[in-house]
Design a protein around this motif. Structure first.
Motif, mmCIF file in Angstrom:
data_model
loop_
_atom_site.group_PDB
_atom_site.id
_atom_site.type_symbol
_atom_site.label_atom_id
_atom_site.label_comp_id
_atom_site.label_asym_id
_atom_site.label_seq_id
_atom_site.Cartn_x
_atom_site.Cartn_y
_atom_site.Cartn_z
ATOM 1 N N UNK A 173 -54.482 30.207 -37.677
ATOM 2 C CA UNK A 173 -54.905 29.426 -38.838
ATOM 3 C C UNK A 173 -54.217 28.064 -38.895
ATOM 4 N N UNK A 174 -52.924 28.019 -38.567
ATOM 5 C CA UNK A 174 -52.189 26.754 -38.629
ATOM 6 C C UNK A 174 -52.722 25.745 -37.610
ATOM 7 N N UNK A 175 -52.901 26.199 -36.349
ATOM 8 C CA UNK A 175 -53.399 25.299 -35.304
ATOM 9 C C UNK A 175 -54.829 24.871 -35.592
ATOM 10 N N UNK A 176 -55.653 25.790 -36.072
ATOM 11 C CA UNK A 176 -57.048 25.460 -36.378
ATOM 12 C C UNK A 176 -57.129 24.421 -37.492
ATOM 13 N N UNK A 177 -56.309 24.581 -38.546
ATOM 14 C CA UNK A 177 -56.330 23.624 -39.653
ATOM 15 C C UNK A 177 -55.896 22.235 -39.214
ATOM 16 N N UNK A 178 -54.825 22.133 -38.413
ATOM 17 C CA UNK A 178 -54.352 20.835 -37.935
ATOM 18 C C UNK A 178 -55.371 20.176 -37.015
ATOM 19 N N UNK A 179 -56.033 20.975 -36.185
ATOM 20 C CA UNK A 179 -57.022 20.403 -35.270
ATOM 21 C C UNK A 179 -58.250 19.898 -36.020
ATOM 22 N N UNK A 180 -58.680 20.580 -37.082
ATOM 23 C CA UNK A 180 -59.817 20.120 -37.898
ATOM 24 C C UNK A 180 -59.507 18.768 -38.534
ATOM 25 N N UNK A 181 -58.288 18.643 -39.066
ATOM 26 C CA UNK A 181 -57.892 17.369 -39.683
ATOM 27 C C UNK A 181 -57.880 16.254 -38.648
ATOM 28 N N UNK A 182 -57.363 16.516 -37.457
ATOM 29 C CA UNK A 182 -57.296 15.494 -36.411
ATOM 30 C C UNK A 182 -58.679 15.079 -35.933
ATOM 31 N N UNK A 183 -59.603 16.018 -35.891
ATOM 32 C CA UNK A 183 -60.948 15.690 -35.427
ATOM 33 C C UNK A 183 -61.712 14.834 -36.437
ATOM 34 N N UNK A 184 -61.352 14.896 -37.716
ATOM 35 C CA UNK A 184 -62.011 14.073 -38.735
ATOM 36 C C UNK A 184 -61.490 12.639 -38.746
ATOM 37 N N UNK A 185 -60.348 12.409 -38.096
ATOM 38 C CA UNK A 185 -59.747 11.078 -38.096
ATOM 39 C C UNK A 185 -60.608 10.096 -37.306
ATOM 40 N N UNK A 186 -60.719 8.882 -37.847
ATOM 41 C CA UNK A 186 -61.500 7.851 -37.163
ATOM 42 C C UNK A 186 -60.758 7.279 -35.949
ATOM 43 N N UNK A 187 -59.441 7.486 -35.924
ATOM 44 C CA UNK A 187 -58.650 6.965 -34.803
ATOM 45 C C UNK A 187 -58.832 7.793 -33.540
ATOM 46 N N UNK A 188 -59.389 8.986 -33.684
ATOM 47 C CA UNK A 188 -59.577 9.833 -32.521
ATOM 48 C C UNK A 188 -58.446 10.832 -32.344
ATOM 49 N N UNK A 189 -58.680 11.816 -31.509
ATOM 50 C CA UNK A 189 -57.708 12.865 -31.238
ATOM 51 C C UNK A 189 -56.913 12.524 -29.979
ATOM 52 N N UNK A 190 -55.598 12.281 -30.098
ATOM 53 C CA UNK A 190 -54.787 11.983 -28.895
ATOM 54 C C UNK A 190 -54.626 13.233 -28.036
ATOM 55 N N UNK A 191 -54.873 13.066 -26.736
ATOM 56 C CA UNK A 191 -54.747 14.176 -25.787
ATOM 57 C C UNK A 191 -53.868 13.767 -24.612
ATOM 58 N N UNK A 192 -53.321 14.771 -23.974
ATOM 59 C CA UNK A 192 -52.644 14.580 -22.693
ATOM 60 C C UNK A 192 -53.190 15.600 -21.702
ATOM 61 N N UNK A 193 -53.149 15.247 -20.449
ATOM 62 C CA UNK A 193 -53.719 16.103 -19.400
ATOM 63 C C UNK A 193 -52.632 16.471 -18.400
ATOM 64 N N UNK A 194 -52.635 17.728 -17.987
ATOM 65 C CA UNK A 194 -51.686 18.209 -16.988
ATOM 66 C C UNK A 194 -52.447 18.730 -15.778
ATOM 67 N N UNK A 195 -52.014 18.305 -14.602
ATOM 68 C CA UNK A 195 -52.588 18.767 -13.334
ATOM 69 C C UNK A 195 -51.498 19.515 -12.570
ATOM 70 N N UNK A 196 -51.769 20.756 -12.208
ATOM 71 C CA UNK A 196 -50.821 21.576 -11.447
ATOM 72 C C UNK A 196 -51.446 21.959 -10.113
ATOM 73 N N UNK A 197 -50.710 21.691 -9.033
ATOM 74 C CA UNK A 197 -51.235 22.005 -7.705
ATOM 75 C C UNK A 197 -50.085 22.089 -6.710
#
Length: 267
Positions: A173-197
Motif C-alpha cells: 500500500x505504501x509503495x503503491x500510494x507513493x507511485x500514484x502521486x509521482x505519476x500524477x506529477x507534471x514533472x514526470x517520474x524520475x527513474x534509474x536503470x541497472x544493467x547486470x551482466x
C-alpha cells in the motif's frame, strides 16, 4: 797396516750427549704432554660471501623483472590503448504505466540503448544483460527486461532493444500510494536503470576471464501516456556509470597476460 786406537774419553763424551738427563725437568714434561697446534681454516668468511652474492643476484633479478613488467605495460598501452565502452539511451517509449486499484503495477516500455566500442583492437563479449527500471526516490521496481548476448566488435556501434514489463506485480500500500502521486506529477517520474551482466575482453588471440559488472543509468524521466499514443521518456540527462572498474580490470588483466602473470588473474 796400522790399528785404530779408540780413546775412552771421546766415547764417554759421546754417550753423555746422546742420553737425556734424569729425572726429566718440568719444561720437558710440559712439552711432551702439550698437543700440537693445528690452525683451522676459517670457513665462515666463504659462507658469508656466498650469502651476500645470492642476495645481490636475487635483488638484481627482481629489479629486472619489475622493469620488464613496466615496459610490457607501457607497450600494451601504447599499442592497444584500451578505452572503456559507452552506453547511451537512444529511445524510451512508455505504452502503459499504471497502478490499478488493487495495487498491481502494469508496465509496458520499449527501450533502445546504443552501445559503442571505441577501441581499434579490443573486442568485448557480453553475456545476456538483465535490465531493471527503478524509481529514483523510493527504489520501486517499475519493470524488468533483458538484452541478448552479443559480441562488441572494434570501432562498432550496436543498437540493443528490449521490452520492459512489470509482470502485474502487486505493490504494498505504501509503495503503491507513493507511485500514484509521482505519476500524477507534471514533472514526470524520475527513474534509474541497472544493467547486470558478465563480460570478457579479447585482444588478438588472447582473452580475459569473464567478470561480472553492473552499469547504472540515472537521469531518466517518464510520464503517463495519454490516449493510445505512447509517451516519450526524457533521456537527455541520462548518464551511465560503472564501466570505470571494468576498464581498470581489463587494463590490469591484459598487462598480466602479456607479462605472463596468469596465476594472479581471477574471473
Amino acid at each position: 797396516m796400522t790399528d785404530k786406537v779408540f780413546s775412552p774419553s771421546k766415547q764417554a763424551t759421546t754417550g753423555t750427549a746422546a742420553n737425556p738427563s734424569f729425572p726429566a725437568t718440568k719444561a720437558q714434561l710440559y712439552g711432551a704432554t702439550r698437543p700440537l697446534f693445528r690452525p683451522q681454516p676459517k670457513r665462515h668468511r666463504y659462507r658469508h660471501s656466498c650469502c651476500c652474492s645470492c642476495c645481490i643476484w636475487t635483488i638484481v633479478t627482481i629489479l629486472v623483472l619489475v622493469l620488464l613488467a613496466a615496459a610490457s605495460a607501457a607497450i600494451l598501452y601504447l599499442v592497444y590503448r584500451p578505452h572503456r565502452p559507452t552506453f547511451a539511451v537512444s529511445s524510451l517509449k512508455v505504452t502503459t504505466l499504471n497502478v490499478t486499484s488493487s495495487s498491481k503495477l502494469i508496465t509496458n516500455i520499449n527501450l533502445n540503448v546504443n552501445a559503442k566500442n571505441p577501441n581499434k583492437k579490443l573486442i568485448y563479449m557480453y553475456d545476456p544483460m538483465a535490465i531493471s527500471l527503478i524509481t529514483t526516490e523510493n527504489d520501486v521496481v517499475v519493470g524488468v527486461g533483458s538484452f541478448g548476448s552479443f559480441v562488441h566488435g572494434t570501432k562498432n556501434n550496436t543498437l540493443l532493444k528490449s521490452a520492459i514489463n512489470g509482470g502485474n506485480k502487486e505493490l504494498d500500500d505504501s509503495s503503491a500510494g507513493k507511485l500514484r502521486v509521482a505519476l500524477r506529477s507534471k514533472k514526470g517520474l524520475p527513474l534509474k536503470m541497472k544493467l547486470d551482466t558478465k563480460v570478457k575482453a579479447k585482444i588478438g588471440g588472447l582473452k580475459t576471464p569473464k567478470v561480472g559488472i553492473r552499469v547504472t543509468c540515472e537521469g531518466i524521466k517518464v510520464t503517463v501516456p495519454k490516449g493510445k499514443s505512447a509517451a516519450i521518456g526524457s533521456t537527455s540527462n541520462a548518464k551511465f556509470y560503472g564501466f570505470a572498474d571494468f576498464h581498470r580490470y581489463v587494463t590490469v588483466t591484459c598487462r598480466r597476460i602479456f607479462t605472463g602473470d596468469r596465476a594472479t588473474i581471477r574471473a
